[in-house]
Scaffold this motif. Structure first.
Motif, PDB file in Angstrom:
ATOM      1  N   ASP A 209      -6.184   5.029   9.434  1.00  0.00           N
ATOM      2  CA  ASP A 209      -4.661   5.614   8.798  1.00  0.00           C
ATOM      3  C   ASP A 209      -4.536   4.545   7.489  1.00  0.00           C
ATOM      4  OD1 ASP A 209      -4.393   3.387  10.036  1.00  0.00           O
ATOM      5  OD2 ASP A 209      -2.399   4.252  10.910  1.00  0.00           O
TER       6      ASP A 209
ATOM      7  N   GLN B 247      -3.947   2.873   3.837  1.00  0.00           N
ATOM      8  CA  GLN B 247      -3.471   3.438   2.359  1.00  0.00           C
ATOM      9  C   GLN B 247      -3.980   2.948   1.311  1.00  0.00           C
ATOM     10  OE1 GLN B 247      -1.416   6.480   2.917  1.00  0.00           O
ATOM     11  NE2 GLN B 247      -2.092   6.370   4.846  1.00  0.00           N
ATOM     12  N   LEU B 248      -3.688   3.376   0.210  1.00  0.00           N
ATOM     13  CA  LEU B 248      -4.469   2.861  -1.161  1.00  0.00           C
ATOM     14  C   LEU B 248      -3.490   1.385  -1.329  1.00  0.00           C
ATOM     15  CD1 LEU B 248      -5.645   3.084  -3.844  1.00  0.00           C
ATOM     16  CD2 LEU B 248      -3.527   4.166  -4.655  1.00  0.00           C
TER      17      LEU B 248
ATOM     18  N   ASP C  36      -5.930  -0.170   2.769  1.00  0.00           N
ATOM     19  CA  ASP C  36      -7.214   0.546   3.287  1.00  0.00           C
ATOM     20  C   ASP C  36      -8.379  -0.309   2.714  1.00  0.00           C
ATOM     21  OD1 ASP C  36      -9.109   2.404   4.183  1.00  0.00           O
ATOM     22  OD2 ASP C  36      -8.903   3.529   2.713  1.00  0.00           O
TER      23      ASP C  36
ATOM     24  N   TYR D  96      -2.036  -0.964  -3.768  1.00  0.00           N
ATOM     25  CA  TYR D  96      -1.509  -1.003  -4.923  1.00  0.00           C
ATOM     26  C   TYR D  96      -1.998  -2.077  -5.927  1.00  0.00           C
ATOM     27  CZ  TYR D  96       1.635   3.089  -3.847  1.00  0.00           C
ATOM     28  OH  TYR D  96       2.130   4.291  -3.789  1.00  0.00           O
TER      29      TYR D  96
ATOM     30  N   ASP E 117       7.582   5.774  -4.691  1.00  0.00           N
ATOM     31  CA  ASP E 117       6.637   5.071  -3.633  1.00  0.00           C
ATOM     32  C   ASP E 117       6.217   3.693  -3.771  1.00  0.00           C
ATOM     33  OD1 ASP E 117       5.725   5.255  -0.721  1.00  0.00           O
ATOM     34  OD2 ASP E 117       3.848   4.882  -1.992  1.00  0.00           O
TER      35      ASP E 117
ATOM     36  N   GLY F 247       2.161   1.970   4.287  1.00  0.00           N
ATOM     37  CA  GLY F 247       1.112   1.801   5.251  1.00  0.00           C
ATOM     38  C   GLY F 247       0.569   0.485   5.081  1.00  0.00           C
TER      39      GLY F 247
ATOM     40  N   ALA G 219       0.734  -1.228  -0.136  1.00  0.00           N
ATOM     41  CA  ALA G 219      -0.186   0.016   0.055  1.00  0.00           C
ATOM     42  C   ALA G 219       0.766   1.208  -0.050  1.00  0.00           C
ATOM     43  CB  ALA G 219      -0.962  -0.101   1.182  1.00  0.00           C
ATOM     44  N   ALA G 220       0.311   2.353  -0.486  1.00  0.00           N
ATOM     45  CA  ALA G 220       0.955   3.642  -0.614  1.00  0.00           C
ATOM     46  C   ALA G 220       1.631   3.975   0.885  1.00  0.00           C
ATOM     47  CB  ALA G 220      -0.079   4.638  -1.044  1.00  0.00           C
ATOM     48  N   ASN G 221       2.766   4.795   0.719  1.00  0.00           N
ATOM     49  CA  ASN G 221       3.283   5.252   1.775  1.00  0.00           C
ATOM     50  C   ASN G 221       3.867   4.180   2.833  1.00  0.00           C
ATOM     51  OD1 ASN G 221       3.093   7.902   0.938  1.00  0.00           O
ATOM     52  ND2 ASN G 221       0.876   7.728   1.706  1.00  0.00           N
TER      53      ASN G 221
END
Length: 277
Positions: free
Chosen positions: A111, A113-114, A103, A116, A237, A100, A96-98
């Motif tokens: 919190d 994250q998308l 989500d 991927y 990222d 994290g 996931a993005a960052n």
């Protein structure tokens, strides 16, 4: 470390960066495919099954033949095969993005994250398992693109992250075994280890011929997540989240005291074997 786009373009789309130390001459020239996902059909050597996921209504969770981890040795590719006859090719990649946690709608993390390559982006993944979704015990994913798929997780997460994503009394079990081609020689330790997106440019070009179980060969989908903008930080990222099989799995409910096969003390993965362990 900040990498400028011309260098990453060379590495990810043209395949002209350094090759993995374990690449053999028989694995291809290392030249990457064009940035057309359809080109992976001939370029990506993943050993995927010839039949569609669900063909003949024969697969079960894990499929057959099984690997030492209890899942299909071949897996499936959600990007090419959505599944038929009540089966779905479910991504097992929670990246996931960052950096994290993913989500997923079923989790509703504050919190989160998308993801991927899973959930709503299930069909962008190249790594999955053919699952008869009616066999899933308990709630699965709610996203239409991965409806009722088991929840993807990363077996290398810490215990708190596994519990957050999988829930209490569940474990994150690796689904596919590493191949020796998935290992790189770490310059700091002098030992082989699984390659990651952090190694792109320095140790691998991430081309289809470099490894066997790597997510998103050539970084095609990472560029898509950055809206085709190679200067967008989202691209780098995404690249940094790319992995091979050791970081992909499903949340599983095991019996008391039971361990995921890859977590058993006696299990030796391909990279450990190269180190003589």
């Amino acid at each position: 470390m900040h990498l400028r786009w011309p260098s990453l373009f060379c590495v990810l789309l043209l395949g002209c960066g350094p090759r993995s130390p374990t690449d053999g001459d028989g694995g291809g020239s290392g030249d990457g495919a064009s940035a057309d996902p359809s080109s992976e059909t001939s370029a990506d050597s993943t050993g995927e099954p010839a039949e569609a996921c669900g063909f003949g209504d024969a697969e079960l969770i894990g499929g057959a033949p099984l690997n030492a981890l209890g899942f299909s040795a071949e897996g499936c590719n959600p990007r090419r095969d959505s599944g038929i006859n009540g089966y779905r090719c479910c991504s097992d990649d929670p990246a996931a993005a960052n950096g994290g946690l993913p989500d997923y709608a079923s989790l509703a993390l504050a919190d989160g994250q998308l993801p991927y390559f899973s959930g709503a982006n299930n069909d962008l993944s190249t790594s999955g398992q053919c699952i008869r979704v009616t066999d899933i015990v308990g709630p699965g994913l709610q996203e239409a693109e991965a409806l009722d798929c088991p929840t993807p997780c990363n077996p290398t997460w810490d215990a708190a992250s596994v519990e957050t994503v999988c829930g209490p009394a569940r474990q994150c079990c690796q689904t596919r075994e590493l191949d020796p081609r998935d290992c790189v020689l770490d310059p700091d330790t002098g030992l082989f280890r699984p390659v990651t997106g952090h190694d792109v440019e320095a140790l691998t070009s991430w081309s289809p011929a470099n490894h066997l179980t790597h997510q998103d060969p050539n970084g095609i989908v990472c560029l898509q997540h950055a809206n085709g903008d190679n200067a967008d930080p989202a691209f780098l990222d995404c690249v940094r989240t790319l992995s091979v099989a050791d970081q992909r799995g499903f949340c599983m409910a095991l019996g008391p005291g039971a361990l995921c096969p890859a977590a058993a003390p006696s299990y030796v993965d391909a990279c450990e074997a190269l180190n003589g362990e």
